[in-house]
Design a protein around this motif. Structure first.
Motif, PDB file in Angstrom:
ATOM      1  N   ARG A 291       1.117   9.576  -5.853  1.00 15.41           N
ATOM      2  CA  ARG A 291       1.601  10.944  -5.615  1.00 15.41           C
ATOM      3  C   ARG A 291       2.504  11.427  -6.748  1.00 15.41           C
ATOM      4  O   ARG A 291       2.409  12.565  -7.189  1.00 15.41           O
ATOM      5  CB  ARG A 291       2.356  11.016  -4.285  1.00 15.41           C
ATOM      6  CG  ARG A 291       1.488  11.392  -3.116  1.00 15.41           C
ATOM      7  CD  ARG A 291       2.304  11.859  -1.923  1.00 15.41           C
ATOM      8  NE  ARG A 291       3.456  11.035  -1.603  1.00 15.41           N
ATOM      9  CZ  ARG A 291       3.452  10.004  -0.764  1.00 15.41           C
ATOM     10  NH1 ARG A 291       2.333   9.646  -0.172  1.00 15.41           N
ATOM     11  NH2 ARG A 291       4.542   9.328  -0.514  1.00 15.41           N
TER      12      ARG A 291
ATOM     13  N   ALA B  53      -8.963   6.307  -2.720  1.00 12.82           N
ATOM     14  CA  ALA B  53      -8.197   7.544  -2.878  1.00 12.82           C
ATOM     15  C   ALA B  53      -8.828   8.470  -3.915  1.00 12.82           C
ATOM     16  O   ALA B  53      -8.299   9.546  -4.195  1.00 12.82           O
ATOM     17  CB  ALA B  53      -6.761   7.213  -3.278  1.00 12.82           C
TER      18      ALA B  53
ATOM     19  N   GLN C 297       0.805   4.235  -2.852  1.00 16.59           N
ATOM     20  CA  GLN C 297       0.547   5.646  -2.511  1.00 16.59           C
ATOM     21  C   GLN C 297       1.629   6.558  -3.098  1.00 16.59           C
ATOM     22  O   GLN C 297       1.320   7.630  -3.622  1.00 16.59           O
ATOM     23  CB  GLN C 297       0.507   5.834  -0.995  1.00 16.59           C
ATOM     24  CG  GLN C 297      -0.814   5.498  -0.372  1.00 16.59           C
ATOM     25  CD  GLN C 297      -0.781   5.768   1.127  1.00 16.59           C
ATOM     26  OE1 GLN C 297       0.262   5.688   1.777  1.00 16.59           O
ATOM     27  NE2 GLN C 297      -1.944   6.086   1.680  1.00 16.59           N
ATOM     28  N   ARG C 298       2.894   6.145  -3.005  1.00 13.49           N
ATOM     29  CA  ARG C 298       3.988   6.939  -3.580  1.00 13.49           C
ATOM     30  C   ARG C 298       3.826   7.064  -5.088  1.00 13.49           C
ATOM     31  O   ARG C 298       4.028   8.140  -5.660  1.00 13.49           O
ATOM     32  CB  ARG C 298       5.343   6.304  -3.259  1.00 13.49           C
ATOM     33  CG  ARG C 298       5.855   6.635  -1.886  1.00 13.49           C
ATOM     34  CD  ARG C 298       7.323   6.256  -1.719  1.00 13.49           C
ATOM     35  NE  ARG C 298       7.603   4.868  -2.028  1.00 13.49           N
ATOM     36  CZ  ARG C 298       7.513   3.849  -1.173  1.00 13.49           C
ATOM     37  NH1 ARG C 298       7.126   4.069   0.075  1.00 13.49           N
ATOM     38  NH2 ARG C 298       7.795   2.624  -1.541  1.00 13.49           N
TER      39      ARG C 298
ATOM     40  N   GLN D  17      -7.981   0.212  -2.815  1.00 17.94           N
ATOM     41  CA  GLN D  17      -7.128   1.297  -2.341  1.00 17.94           C
ATOM     42  C   GLN D  17      -7.185   2.496  -3.285  1.00 17.94           C
ATOM     43  O   GLN D  17      -7.309   3.640  -2.842  1.00 17.94           O
ATOM     44  CB  GLN D  17      -5.685   0.818  -2.197  1.00 17.94           C
ATOM     45  CG  GLN D  17      -4.758   1.902  -1.694  1.00 17.94           C
ATOM     46  CD  GLN D  17      -3.318   1.441  -1.576  1.00 17.94           C
ATOM     47  OE1 GLN D  17      -3.006   0.272  -1.718  1.00 17.94           O
ATOM     48  NE2 GLN D  17      -2.430   2.381  -1.311  1.00 17.94           N
TER      49      GLN D  17
ATOM     50  N   PRO E  23       0.807  -1.222   0.000  1.00 20.30           N
ATOM     51  CA  PRO E  23       0.000   0.000   0.000  1.00 20.30           C
ATOM     52  C   PRO E  23       0.845   1.279   0.000  1.00 20.30           C
ATOM     53  O   PRO E  23       0.506   2.251  -0.675  1.00 20.30           O
ATOM     54  CB  PRO E  23      -0.828  -0.116   1.282  1.00 20.30           C
ATOM     55  CG  PRO E  23      -0.923  -1.584   1.533  1.00 20.30           C
ATOM     56  CD  PRO E  23       0.391  -2.148   1.063  1.00 20.30           C
ATOM     57  N   ALA E  24       1.954   1.285   0.734  1.00 18.94           N
ATOM     58  CA  ALA E  24       2.806   2.479   0.791  1.00 18.94           C
ATOM     59  C   ALA E  24       3.432   2.778  -0.578  1.00 18.94           C
ATOM     60  O   ALA E  24       3.481   3.938  -1.000  1.00 18.94           O
ATOM     61  CB  ALA E  24       3.898   2.294   1.839  1.00 18.94           C
TER      62      ALA E  24
END
Length: 124
Positions: free
Chosen positions: A48, A77, A44-45, A73, A40-41
């Motif tokens: 972004r 978002a 997310q990066r 996920q 998940p991290a």
């Protein structure tokens, strides 16, 4: 400049995700973005980095054994994410070579046009 939409094709595996990006809308050139971890991290990066300056991101990946966690996920978002039935991705006759890069790039060509068979994701 394009229409402000970036299409992102994903080839999802247990340990990583191969990413292909088409910036500039429907006529954007597809380029290999690289590989990111299937966490998940890391996702997310990626969001972004790709979603700079208000660009709309539309994701697409092939349904498989990794499930719908990525779709959930990305949808949570606020991004459009389509999970595609593998049997409904159009393939050229005689195109038998399978690579992660090709798999990541192939949904892009059909996703904006609406040719793909989308799967409804169940709730938890």
């Amino acid at each position: 400049m394009g229409d402000g939409i970036t299409y992102v094709g994903l080839d999802v595996h247990k340990d990583g995700i191969v990413v292909a990006v088409a910036e500039g809308g429907l006529r954007g050139e597809v380029r290999d973005y690289g590989r990111v971890a299937n966490t998940p991290a890391a996702l997310q990066r990626l969001v972004r980095k790709l979603g700079h300056q208000g660009v709309e991101l539309r994701f697409c990946y092939e349904a498989g054994p990794c499930g719908y966690g990525i779709q959930r996920q990305l949808s949570a978002a606020g991004h459009d994410c389509v999970v595609v039935a593998p049997s409904l991705i159009p393939k050229r006759a005689g195109d038998r070579v399978k690579t992660d890069r090709r798999d990541a790039a192939s949904p892009h060509f059909s996703h904006p046009v609406g040719w793909l068979g989308m799967r409804r994701c169940g709730s938890r």
